[in-house]
Structures are given as C-alpha cells and as structure tokens.
Design a protein around this motif. Structure first.
Motif, PDB file in Angstrom:
ATOM      1  N   TYR A 165       0.846  -1.190   0.000  1.00  0.00           N
ATOM      2  CA  TYR A 165       0.000   0.000   0.000  1.00  0.00           C
ATOM      3  C   TYR A 165       0.886   1.247   0.000  1.00  0.00           C
ATOM      4  O   TYR A 165       2.087   1.165   0.226  1.00  0.00           O
ATOM      5  CB  TYR A 165      -0.945   0.020   1.202  1.00  0.00           C
ATOM      6  CG  TYR A 165      -0.230   0.072   2.527  1.00  0.00           C
ATOM      7  CD1 TYR A 165       0.073   1.296   3.120  1.00  0.00           C
ATOM      8  CD2 TYR A 165       0.154  -1.088   3.191  1.00  0.00           C
ATOM      9  CE1 TYR A 165       0.735   1.358   4.342  1.00  0.00           C
ATOM     10  CE2 TYR A 165       0.807  -1.040   4.404  1.00  0.00           C
ATOM     11  CZ  TYR A 165       1.097   0.194   4.972  1.00  0.00           C
ATOM     12  OH  TYR A 165       1.752   0.250   6.160  1.00  0.00           O
ATOM     13  N   ALA A 166       0.259   2.379  -0.236  1.00  0.00           N
ATOM     14  CA  ALA A 166       0.949   3.670  -0.182  1.00  0.00           C
ATOM     15  C   ALA A 166       0.062   4.638   0.582  1.00  0.00           C
ATOM     16  O   ALA A 166      -1.169   4.551   0.527  1.00  0.00           O
ATOM     17  CB  ALA A 166       1.218   4.202  -1.582  1.00  0.00           C
ATOM     18  N   VAL A 167       0.685   5.555   1.276  1.00  0.00           N
ATOM     19  CA  VAL A 167      -0.045   6.580   2.011  1.00  0.00           C
ATOM     20  C   VAL A 167       0.012   7.862   1.195  1.00  0.00           C
ATOM     21  O   VAL A 167       1.081   8.295   0.782  1.00  0.00           O
ATOM     22  CB  VAL A 167       0.579   6.806   3.408  1.00  0.00           C
ATOM     23  CG1 VAL A 167      -0.132   7.924   4.140  1.00  0.00           C
ATOM     24  CG2 VAL A 167       0.554   5.514   4.212  1.00  0.00           C
ATOM     25  N   PHE A 168      -1.144   8.437   0.950  1.00  0.00           N
ATOM     26  CA  PHE A 168      -1.233   9.653   0.153  1.00  0.00           C
ATOM     27  C   PHE A 168      -1.293  10.863   1.057  1.00  0.00           C
ATOM     28  O   PHE A 168      -1.887  10.813   2.121  1.00  0.00           O
ATOM     29  CB  PHE A 168      -2.486   9.642  -0.726  1.00  0.00           C
ATOM     30  CG  PHE A 168      -2.418   8.644  -1.837  1.00  0.00           C
ATOM     31  CD1 PHE A 168      -2.097   9.052  -3.114  1.00  0.00           C
ATOM     32  CD2 PHE A 168      -2.672   7.311  -1.604  1.00  0.00           C
ATOM     33  CE1 PHE A 168      -2.028   8.143  -4.153  1.00  0.00           C
ATOM     34  CE2 PHE A 168      -2.611   6.391  -2.624  1.00  0.00           C
ATOM     35  CZ  PHE A 168      -2.294   6.808  -3.900  1.00  0.00           C
ATOM     36  N   ALA A 171       2.236  11.221  -5.508  1.00  0.00           N
ATOM     37  CA  ALA A 171       2.034   9.885  -4.948  1.00  0.00           C
ATOM     38  C   ALA A 171       1.087   9.052  -5.814  1.00  0.00           C
ATOM     39  O   ALA A 171       1.335   7.866  -6.043  1.00  0.00           O
ATOM     40  CB  ALA A 171       1.507   9.967  -3.525  1.00  0.00           C
ATOM     41  N   ASN A 172       0.020   9.637  -6.305  1.00  0.00           N
ATOM     42  CA  ASN A 172      -0.934   8.897  -7.120  1.00  0.00           C
ATOM     43  C   ASN A 172      -0.282   8.388  -8.402  1.00  0.00           C
ATOM     44  O   ASN A 172      -0.457   7.227  -8.781  1.00  0.00           O
ATOM     45  CB  ASN A 172      -2.149   9.778  -7.440  1.00  0.00           C
ATOM     46  CG  ASN A 172      -3.253   8.999  -8.101  1.00  0.00           C
ATOM     47  OD1 ASN A 172      -3.510   7.860  -7.754  1.00  0.00           O
ATOM     48  ND2 ASN A 172      -3.905   9.613  -9.061  1.00  0.00           N
ATOM     49  N   ILE A 173       0.484   9.217  -9.056  1.00  0.00           N
ATOM     50  CA  ILE A 173       1.166   8.814 -10.294  1.00  0.00           C
ATOM     51  C   ILE A 173       2.164   7.694 -10.004  1.00  0.00           C
ATOM     52  O   ILE A 173       2.229   6.699 -10.728  1.00  0.00           O
ATOM     53  CB  ILE A 173       1.884  10.023 -10.937  1.00  0.00           C
ATOM     54  CG1 ILE A 173       0.865  11.061 -11.386  1.00  0.00           C
ATOM     55  CG2 ILE A 173       2.765   9.582 -12.098  1.00  0.00           C
ATOM     56  CD1 ILE A 173       1.474  12.385 -11.780  1.00  0.00           C
ATOM     57  N   ILE A 174       2.946   7.848  -8.945  1.00  0.00           N
ATOM     58  CA  ILE A 174       3.968   6.858  -8.612  1.00  0.00           C
ATOM     59  C   ILE A 174       3.326   5.513  -8.277  1.00  0.00           C
ATOM     60  O   ILE A 174       3.785   4.465  -8.736  1.00  0.00           O
ATOM     61  CB  ILE A 174       4.864   7.365  -7.468  1.00  0.00           C
ATOM     62  CG1 ILE A 174       5.716   8.535  -7.976  1.00  0.00           C
ATOM     63  CG2 ILE A 174       5.744   6.250  -6.916  1.00  0.00           C
ATOM     64  CD1 ILE A 174       6.463   9.290  -6.904  1.00  0.00           C
ATOM     65  N   LEU A 202       3.877   1.945 -10.248  1.00  0.00           N
ATOM     66  CA  LEU A 202       4.393   0.788  -9.528  1.00  0.00           C
ATOM     67  C   LEU A 202       3.373  -0.347  -9.448  1.00  0.00           C
ATOM     68  O   LEU A 202       3.689  -1.437  -8.997  1.00  0.00           O
ATOM     69  CB  LEU A 202       4.817   1.184  -8.107  1.00  0.00           C
ATOM     70  CG  LEU A 202       6.044   2.077  -8.012  1.00  0.00           C
ATOM     71  CD1 LEU A 202       6.245   2.539  -6.571  1.00  0.00           C
ATOM     72  CD2 LEU A 202       7.283   1.358  -8.520  1.00  0.00           C
ATOM     73  N   GLY A 203       2.132  -0.079  -9.855  1.00  0.00           N
ATOM     74  CA  GLY A 203       1.098  -1.107  -9.839  1.00  0.00           C
ATOM     75  C   GLY A 203       0.553  -1.416  -8.460  1.00  0.00           C
ATOM     76  O   GLY A 203       0.084  -2.522  -8.199  1.00  0.00           O
ATOM     77  N   ILE A 204       0.603  -0.439  -7.574  1.00  0.00           N
ATOM     78  CA  ILE A 204       0.057  -0.626  -6.230  1.00  0.00           C
ATOM     79  C   ILE A 204      -1.447  -0.404  -6.305  1.00  0.00           C
ATOM     80  O   ILE A 204      -1.896   0.634  -6.786  1.00  0.00           O
ATOM     81  CB  ILE A 204       0.693   0.360  -5.231  1.00  0.00           C
ATOM     82  CG1 ILE A 204       2.202   0.127  -5.154  1.00  0.00           C
ATOM     83  CG2 ILE A 204       0.063   0.210  -3.850  1.00  0.00           C
ATOM     84  CD1 ILE A 204       2.950   1.180  -4.368  1.00  0.00           C
TER      85      ILE A 204
END
Length: 63
Positions: A37-40, A47-50, A54-56
């Motif tokens: 997961y990623a924290v925005f 962050a959204n683009i990255i 990365l396919g998260i």
C-alpha cells in the motif's frame, strides 16, 4: 565559481520544475521493491502517479 546552470537544484525545486524527471528518479530508487500500500498526502502531489506506475492497488478510505 559555479555557474547557476550547473548548480544542483533542491528536491522541491526539481519536483516543481521537472516533475517527470523527479518521478523517474523516485522510480529508479524503488525498482525491485514490492509494496502492499501507499499513504497519500496532499503535500506530496505525485504519490498517485507513482503508485499507478508501480502497480500498487488503489483503495480509498474515509478519514
């Protein structure tokens, strides 16, 4: 004497002036790592683009 053109830019200035180069640099550093997961954050607009590159998987949760 260092010419202004040769002077390295700060991370913030680089991110604002050359966002795709900044994102590419981040992706190179993260290559081979796996994330669940990623924290925005509103303070990190890329962050959204990255995470897409990365396919998260994206899930949304109300705060």
């Amino acid at each position: 004497m260092i010419d202004e053109e040769e002077k390295p830019k700060s991370g913030l200035i680089s991110a604002l002036l050359e966002p795709m180069k900044f994102i590419d640099d981040i992706l190179v550093q993260l290559r081979g790592l796996k994330f669940d997961y990623a924290v925005f954050s509103p303070s990190y607009p890329y962050a959204n683009i990255i995470t897409q590159l990365l396919g998260i998987p994206k899930t949304e949760q109300a705060v």
